[in-house]
Design an enzyme around this catalytic site. Structure first.
Site, PDB file in Angstrom:
ATOM      1  N   ASP A  54      -0.170   5.115   1.035  1.00 44.10           N
ATOM      2  CA  ASP A  54      -0.428   6.041   2.135  1.00 44.10           C
ATOM      3  C   ASP A  54      -0.405   5.341   3.485  1.00 44.10           C
ATOM      4  OD1 ASP A  54      -0.803   8.427   0.638  1.00 44.10           O
ATOM      5  OD2 ASP A  54      -2.778   7.728   0.031  1.00 44.10           O
ATOM      6  N   ASP A  90       0.871  -1.162   0.000  1.00 43.18           N
ATOM      7  CA  ASP A  90       0.000   0.000   0.000  1.00 43.18           C
ATOM      8  C   ASP A  90       0.917   1.224   0.000  1.00 43.18           C
ATOM      9  OD1 ASP A  90      -2.354   1.629   0.432  1.00 43.18           O
ATOM     10  OD2 ASP A  90      -1.705   1.786   2.513  1.00 43.18           O
TER      11      ASP A  90
END
Length: 208
Positions: free
Chosen positions: A10, A8
């Site tokens: 953020d 991922d």
């Protein structure tokens, strides 16, 4: 055996969750909504922006202007340029782990690329960046991760996913991949997750 790592972006690679929610806090003040970035982050972490805004509109009985999203993203760009940094230990982990790597994020492709560029992390992924806005699948749906695995040339069971949100972990499980929860602030109950790390230096051990 894990042969590929899907990250991922953020809150996992870049320390951006607070900045994104600070932008939301600032923009919502124009509508009389006083929600702190910390509270917004805890509530909506890993969520789709459109869904988050719908929830806020419903809860506060407001209607956001048509240009809200574009003005919000412009503000976040400014905050990124000023304060965005890699999460602690990310550079070392990405350098030392020699497995193929990619990024699969719910953010727009332009935002992902900007975040990776500002933080100096683009070099680790060789353009292997996948966005929910391109794929048309948002976590907790597993589609974004299944697409990433296919593009990288690996079976789902050969992939590990590093995520900081419950939505991302649920998507990884549904995809048949090894979910690794990155939780530097101990937000979650680790007894509920099979693989957890508090610092990126622990990642190598979680994929072997």
């Amino acid at each position: 055996m894990i042969k590929c790592i899907i990250f991922d972006c953020d809150g996992t690679l870049v320390d951006s969750e607070y900045l994104c929610n600070l932008g939301l806090e600032i923009k919502l003040r124009d509508y009389g909504v006083e929600s702190s970035a910390i509270d917004l982050m805890k509530r909506f972490r890993g969520g789709k922006l459109a869904t988050i805004l719908e929830a806020i509109e419903s809860e506060h009985q407001i209607k956001l202007k048509e240009d809200f999203v574009s003005s919000y993203r412009s503000l976040v760009d400014e905050l990124f340029e000023k304060d965005l940094k890699p999460c602690e230990g990310v550079n070392t982990a990405l350098t030392e782990i020699e497995l193929p790597k990619c990024v699969a994020s719910s953010g727009p492709l332009e935002k992902i690329n900007k975040a990776l560029s500002i933080s100096g992390l683009s070099k680790y992924f060789n353009g292997k960046i996948f966005s929910s806005y391109v794929v048309g699948s948002w976590k907790p749906d597993p589609g974004i991760f299944l697409h990433a695995a296919k593009e990288m040339g690996f079976q789902p069971k050969e992939c590990a996913v590093v995520e900081d949100s419950q939505a991302g972990i649920s998507a990884a499980k549904s995809a048949g991949m090894r979910p690794i929860l990155y939780d530097p602030n101990n937000i979650y109950d680790h007894t509920l997750y099979s693989h957890t790390i508090n610092h990126m230096r622990e990642l190598q051990g979680a994929i072997t």
